[in-house]
Design a protein around this motif. Structure first.
Motif, PDB file in Angstrom:
ATOM      1  N   CYS A   8       0.868  -1.172   0.000  1.00  0.00           N
ATOM      2  CA  CYS A   8       0.000   0.000   0.000  1.00  0.00           C
ATOM      3  C   CYS A   8       0.907   1.225   0.000  1.00  0.00           C
ATOM      4  O   CYS A   8       1.729   1.396   0.898  1.00  0.00           O
ATOM      5  N   PRO A   9       0.772   2.116  -0.976  1.00  0.00           N
ATOM      6  CA  PRO A   9       1.617   3.311  -1.033  1.00  0.00           C
ATOM      7  C   PRO A   9       1.087   4.486  -0.230  1.00  0.00           C
ATOM      8  O   PRO A   9       1.655   5.574  -0.279  1.00  0.00           O
ATOM      9  N   SER A  10       0.011   4.271   0.503  1.00  0.00           N
ATOM     10  CA  SER A  10      -0.561   5.355   1.290  1.00  0.00           C
ATOM     11  C   SER A  10      -1.147   4.792   2.584  1.00  0.00           C
ATOM     12  O   SER A  10      -2.328   4.915   2.866  1.00  0.00           O
ATOM     13  N   VAL A  19       8.551   4.735   5.884  1.00  0.00           N
ATOM     14  CA  VAL A  19       8.427   6.101   5.377  1.00  0.00           C
ATOM     15  C   VAL A  19       8.794   6.049   3.898  1.00  0.00           C
ATOM     16  O   VAL A  19       9.917   5.703   3.537  1.00  0.00           O
ATOM     17  N   LEU A  20       7.839   6.357   3.045  1.00  0.00           N
ATOM     18  CA  LEU A  20       8.035   6.309   1.603  1.00  0.00           C
ATOM     19  C   LEU A  20       8.508   7.653   1.062  1.00  0.00           C
ATOM     20  O   LEU A  20       9.287   7.717   0.124  1.00  0.00           O
ATOM     21  N   PHE A  34      15.322   5.157  -0.358  1.00  0.00           N
ATOM     22  CA  PHE A  34      15.083   3.902   0.338  1.00  0.00           C
ATOM     23  C   PHE A  34      14.068   4.156   1.436  1.00  0.00           C
ATOM     24  O   PHE A  34      14.238   5.087   2.214  1.00  0.00           O
ATOM     25  N   PRO A  35      13.023   3.352   1.516  1.00  0.00           N
ATOM     26  CA  PRO A  35      12.056   3.570   2.589  1.00  0.00           C
ATOM     27  C   PRO A  35      12.691   3.326   3.954  1.00  0.00           C
ATOM     28  O   PRO A  35      13.535   2.446   4.106  1.00  0.00           O
ATOM     29  N   PHE A  56       4.307  13.107   5.939  1.00  0.00           N
ATOM     30  CA  PHE A  56       5.023  11.974   5.365  1.00  0.00           C
ATOM     31  C   PHE A  56       4.042  11.073   4.630  1.00  0.00           C
ATOM     32  O   PHE A  56       2.855  11.073   4.930  1.00  0.00           O
ATOM     33  N   ARG A  57       4.553  10.281   3.690  1.00  0.00           N
ATOM     34  CA  ARG A  57       3.767   9.193   3.092  1.00  0.00           C
ATOM     35  C   ARG A  57       4.382   7.893   3.556  1.00  0.00           C
ATOM     36  O   ARG A  57       5.609   7.743   3.594  1.00  0.00           O
TER      37      ARG A  57
END
Length: 125
Positions: A8-10, A19-20, A34-35, A56-57
């Motif tokens: 999931c990107p959100s 943290v994306l 890098f996440p 943050f995303r």
């Protein structure tokens, strides 16, 4: 059955998420190379300044039917975003993204999902 679990990107800011990206002054996501892992200490630290999802995303495993955004067959968030943002605002280039290979949105909508992804700021309310 999917060969690989999707990301999931959100996702919400929870322990175990990553943290994306960081929301910049233009209210767009600047993706990290890098996440970074979300720890309890990180959550406590950023929560003191307000809602972390507005700054943050985050990414986490897509939980499908365990998420209120799941339509029964797909994530409804990216469809709503793509329908709600005029294409003239979409990015011309695909942003560098560390989760594209597993991203739920990319698997559903391909490169067009990536063109609007930086414009998505999670509203966790």
């Amino acid at each position: 059955m999917e060969p690989q679990s999707k990301s999931c990107p959100s996702a919400p800011c929870t322990e175990g998420a990553k943290v994306l990206g960081v929301i910049n002054e233009d209210r767009e996501v600047q993706f990290l190379n890098f996440p970074l892992p979300v720890t309890d200490g990180f959550i406590k630290s950023v929560a003191e300044a307000g809602d972390p999802e507005k700054r943050f995303r985050f990414s986490n495993k897509c939980v499908k039917s365990g998420c209120s955004q799941w339509t029964g067959t797909r994530c409804g968030v990216i469809d709503k975003v793509m329908d709600g943002i005029e294409s003239r605002y979409w990015k011309n280039h695909l942003p560098d993204c560390s989760i594209r290979d597993t991203c739920r949105w990319f698997s559903q909508n391909g490169a067009d999902a990536c063109r609007v992804c930086p414009l998505v700021v999670t509203d966790s309310r």
